[in-house]
Design a protein around this motif. Sequence first.
Motif, PDB file in Angstrom:
ATOM      1  N   PRO A 152       0.818  -1.220   0.000  1.00 17.87           N
ATOM      2  CA  PRO A 152       0.000   0.000   0.000  1.00 17.87           C
ATOM      3  C   PRO A 152       0.852   1.270   0.000  1.00 17.87           C
ATOM      4  CG  PRO A 152      -0.894  -1.584   1.547  1.00 17.87           C
ATOM      5  CD  PRO A 152       0.421  -2.136   1.058  1.00 17.87           C
ATOM      6  N   THR A 153       1.973   1.223   0.676  1.00 23.55           N
ATOM      7  CA  THR A 153       2.865   2.387   0.700  1.00 23.55           C
ATOM      8  C   THR A 153       3.425   2.660  -0.684  1.00 23.55           C
ATOM      9  OG1 THR A 153       3.443   1.910   2.989  1.00 23.55           O
ATOM     10  CG2 THR A 153       4.923   3.363   1.782  1.00 23.55           C
ATOM     11  N   ALA A 154       3.828   1.588  -1.394  1.00 23.36           N
ATOM     12  CA  ALA A 154       4.368   1.751  -2.745  1.00 23.36           C
ATOM     13  C   ALA A 154       3.300   2.304  -3.687  1.00 23.36           C
ATOM     14  CB  ALA A 154       4.915   0.427  -3.259  1.00 23.36           C
ATOM     15  N   VAL A 155       2.075   1.829  -3.546  1.00 15.29           N
ATOM     16  CA  VAL A 155       0.974   2.326  -4.382  1.00 15.29           C
ATOM     17  C   VAL A 155       0.745   3.813  -4.099  1.00 15.29           C
ATOM     18  CG1 VAL A 155      -1.507   2.180  -4.843  1.00 15.29           C
ATOM     19  CG2 VAL A 155      -0.139   0.084  -4.629  1.00 15.29           C
ATOM     20  N   ALA A 156       0.713   4.185  -2.830  1.00 13.02           N
ATOM     21  CA  ALA A 156       0.499   5.589  -2.470  1.00 13.02           C
ATOM     22  C   ALA A 156       1.624   6.466  -3.020  1.00 13.02           C
ATOM     23  CB  ALA A 156       0.395   5.737  -0.956  1.00 13.02           C
ATOM     24  N   GLU A 157       2.855   5.973  -2.933  1.00  9.90           N
ATOM     25  CA  GLU A 157       3.991   6.737  -3.457  1.00  9.90           C
ATOM     26  C   GLU A 157       3.895   6.872  -4.971  1.00  9.90           C
ATOM     27  OE1 GLU A 157       7.374   4.659  -1.923  1.00  9.90           O
ATOM     28  OE2 GLU A 157       7.158   5.531   0.068  1.00  9.90           O
ATOM     29  N   ARG A 158       3.506   5.766  -5.658  1.00  5.39           N
ATOM     30  CA  ARG A 158       3.358   5.821  -7.116  1.00  5.39           C
ATOM     31  C   ARG A 158       2.271   6.809  -7.494  1.00  5.39           C
ATOM     32  NH1 ARG A 158       0.844   0.983  -8.791  1.00  5.39           N
ATOM     33  NH2 ARG A 158      -1.068   2.209  -8.767  1.00  5.39           N
ATOM     34  N   ARG A 159       1.125   6.754  -6.804  1.00  2.90           N
ATOM     35  CA  ARG A 159       0.030   7.668  -7.113  1.00  2.90           C
ATOM     36  C   ARG A 159       0.438   9.126  -6.917  1.00  2.90           C
ATOM     37  NH1 ARG A 159      -4.975   4.175  -4.571  1.00  2.90           N
ATOM     38  NH2 ARG A 159      -5.157   2.793  -6.365  1.00  2.90           N
ATOM     39  N   ALA A 160       1.200   9.375  -5.874  1.00  4.22           N
ATOM     40  CA  ALA A 160       1.676  10.743  -5.633  1.00  4.22           C
ATOM     41  C   ALA A 160       2.604  11.187  -6.758  1.00  4.22           C
ATOM     42  CB  ALA A 160       2.390  10.817  -4.285  1.00  4.22           C
ATOM     43  N   ARG A 161       3.465  10.279  -7.207  1.00  2.00           N
ATOM     44  CA  ARG A 161       4.395  10.600  -8.307  1.00  2.00           C
ATOM     45  C   ARG A 161       3.614  10.829  -9.604  1.00  2.00           C
ATOM     46  NH1 ARG A 161       8.307  13.246 -10.078  1.00  2.00           N
ATOM     47  NH2 ARG A 161       9.699  12.217 -11.529  1.00  2.00           N
ATOM     48  N   VAL A 162       2.600  10.002  -9.866  1.00  7.87           N
ATOM     49  CA  VAL A 162       1.765  10.171 -11.059  1.00  7.87           C
ATOM     50  C   VAL A 162       1.112  11.547 -11.023  1.00  7.87           C
ATOM     51  CG1 VAL A 162      -0.387   9.396 -12.157  1.00  7.87           C
ATOM     52  CG2 VAL A 162       1.360   7.714 -11.520  1.00  7.87           C
ATOM     53  N   ARG A 163       0.534  11.922  -9.882  1.00  2.00           N
ATOM     54  CA  ARG A 163      -0.109  13.235  -9.757  1.00  2.00           C
ATOM     55  C   ARG A 163       0.895  14.372  -9.977  1.00  2.00           C
ATOM     56  NH1 ARG A 163      -3.544  10.368  -6.769  1.00  2.00           N
ATOM     57  NH2 ARG A 163      -5.720  10.976  -6.676  1.00  2.00           N
ATOM     58  N   GLN A 164       2.083  14.201  -9.403  1.00  2.00           N
ATOM     59  CA  GLN A 164       3.114  15.231  -9.534  1.00  2.00           C
ATOM     60  C   GLN A 164       3.493  15.421 -11.009  1.00  2.00           C
ATOM     61  OE1 GLN A 164       6.942  14.091  -7.975  1.00  2.00           O
ATOM     62  NE2 GLN A 164       7.483  16.190  -7.486  1.00  2.00           N
ATOM     63  N   CYS A 203       1.590   0.916 -17.129  1.00  2.00           N
ATOM     64  CA  CYS A 203       0.747   1.088 -18.321  1.00  2.00           C
ATOM     65  C   CYS A 203      -0.100   2.353 -18.187  1.00  2.00           C
ATOM     66  CB  CYS A 203      -0.096  -0.150 -18.575  1.00  2.00           C
ATOM     67  SG  CYS A 203      -1.430  -0.390 -17.402  1.00  2.00           S
ATOM     68  N   LYS A 204      -0.589   2.814 -19.351  1.00  2.00           N
ATOM     69  CA  LYS A 204      -1.408   4.032 -19.374  1.00  2.00           C
ATOM     70  C   LYS A 204      -2.675   3.863 -18.558  1.00  2.00           C
ATOM     71  CE  LYS A 204      -1.773   4.136 -23.701  1.00  2.00           C
ATOM     72  NZ  LYS A 204      -2.258   4.412 -25.046  1.00  2.00           N
ATOM     73  N   ASP A 205      -3.232   2.649 -18.539  1.00  2.00           N
ATOM     74  CA  ASP A 205      -4.450   2.416 -17.765  1.00  2.00           C
ATOM     75  C   ASP A 205      -4.199   2.606 -16.269  1.00  2.00           C
ATOM     76  OD1 ASP A 205      -5.958   1.922 -20.016  1.00  2.00           O
ATOM     77  OD2 ASP A 205      -5.621  -0.247 -19.939  1.00  2.00           O
ATOM     78  N   THR A 206      -3.027   2.217 -15.809  1.00  2.00           N
ATOM     79  CA  THR A 206      -2.678   2.413 -14.395  1.00  2.00           C
ATOM     80  C   THR A 206      -2.595   3.906 -14.084  1.00  2.00           C
ATOM     81  OG1 THR A 206      -1.480   0.315 -14.343  1.00  2.00           O
ATOM     82  CG2 THR A 206      -0.981   1.905 -12.596  1.00  2.00           C
ATOM     83  N   VAL A 207      -1.993   4.661 -14.993  1.00  2.00           N
ATOM     84  CA  VAL A 207      -1.910   6.118 -14.812  1.00  2.00           C
ATOM     85  C   VAL A 207      -3.321   6.698 -14.726  1.00  2.00           C
ATOM     86  CG1 VAL A 207      -1.184   8.301 -15.857  1.00  2.00           C
ATOM     87  CG2 VAL A 207       0.320   6.306 -15.957  1.00  2.00           C
ATOM     88  N   ARG A 208      -4.190   6.287 -15.653  1.00  2.00           N
ATOM     89  CA  ARG A 208      -5.563   6.791 -15.659  1.00  2.00           C
ATOM     90  C   ARG A 208      -6.280   6.462 -14.354  1.00  2.00           C
ATOM     91  NH1 ARG A 208      -9.783   4.126 -16.496  1.00  2.00           N
ATOM     92  NH2 ARG A 208      -8.767   2.397 -17.577  1.00  2.00           N
ATOM     93  N   ARG A 209      -6.137   5.209 -13.885  1.00  2.46           N
ATOM     94  CA  ARG A 209      -6.784   4.810 -12.625  1.00  2.46           C
ATOM     95  C   ARG A 209      -6.207   5.575 -11.438  1.00  2.46           C
ATOM     96  NH1 ARG A 209      -6.606  -0.378 -15.016  1.00  2.46           N
ATOM     97  NH2 ARG A 209      -4.661  -0.825 -13.930  1.00  2.46           N
ATOM     98  N   ASP A 210      -4.886   5.757 -11.437  1.00  5.37           N
ATOM     99  CA  ASP A 210      -4.255   6.495 -10.330  1.00  5.37           C
ATOM    100  C   ASP A 210      -4.765   7.934 -10.272  1.00  5.37           C
ATOM    101  OD1 ASP A 210      -2.842   4.292  -9.528  1.00  5.37           O
ATOM    102  OD2 ASP A 210      -0.891   5.002 -10.257  1.00  5.37           O
ATOM    103  N   LEU A 211      -4.927   8.554 -11.436  1.00  9.75           N
ATOM    104  CA  LEU A 211      -5.408   9.933 -11.457  1.00  9.75           C
ATOM    105  C   LEU A 211      -6.878  10.022 -11.076  1.00  9.75           C
ATOM    106  CD1 LEU A 211      -3.564  11.240 -14.635  1.00  9.75           C
ATOM    107  CD2 LEU A 211      -3.105  11.853 -12.245  1.00  9.75           C
ATOM    108  N   ALA A 212      -7.627   8.943 -11.293  1.00 13.36           N
ATOM    109  CA  ALA A 212      -9.050   8.933 -10.956  1.00 13.36           C
ATOM    110  C   ALA A 212      -9.291   8.721  -9.464  1.00 13.36           C
ATOM    111  CB  ALA A 212      -9.768   7.845 -11.756  1.00 13.36           C
TER     112      ALA A 212
END
Length: 122
Positions: free
Chosen positions: A4-16, A34-43
């Motif tokens: 969960p920590t890695a996911v939160a860090e990735r999502r923060a990096r995607v947003r940044q 993948c692009k779908d992961t980026v889209r889901r992270d931003l959502a």
Amino acid sequence: MTTPTAVAERRARVRQLAQGGASNRQIAAQLGICKDTVRRDLAQPEAPALSGSELRARKLARAEEAVRQASAAVRDVIGARPAYQITDDETARRWCGALRAAADELAAQADAFAEYYPCATA
């Protein structure tokens, strides 16, 4: 498995990266996802900021897990007995170099720990 920590860090990096103007495709390429992961992270709704004690607890948990994994990896290497396996010279050089580099990095971490916590290592 992604923690969960890695996911939160990735999502923060995607947003940044997205706030910096990068496209989903560029973000995906840069982070190796993948692009779908980026889209889901931003959502996903942005996670609330952690308090100092929560952040410290997460960092301690990550450090604990890292030490556990390093110890397990050492036991695995010992069990595999790579020095006693028949292999070609290039593989032997690569293994020896990788083991020495890892040992040097771990020794540096142990030295830093001993310097910061001298009473724990006496």
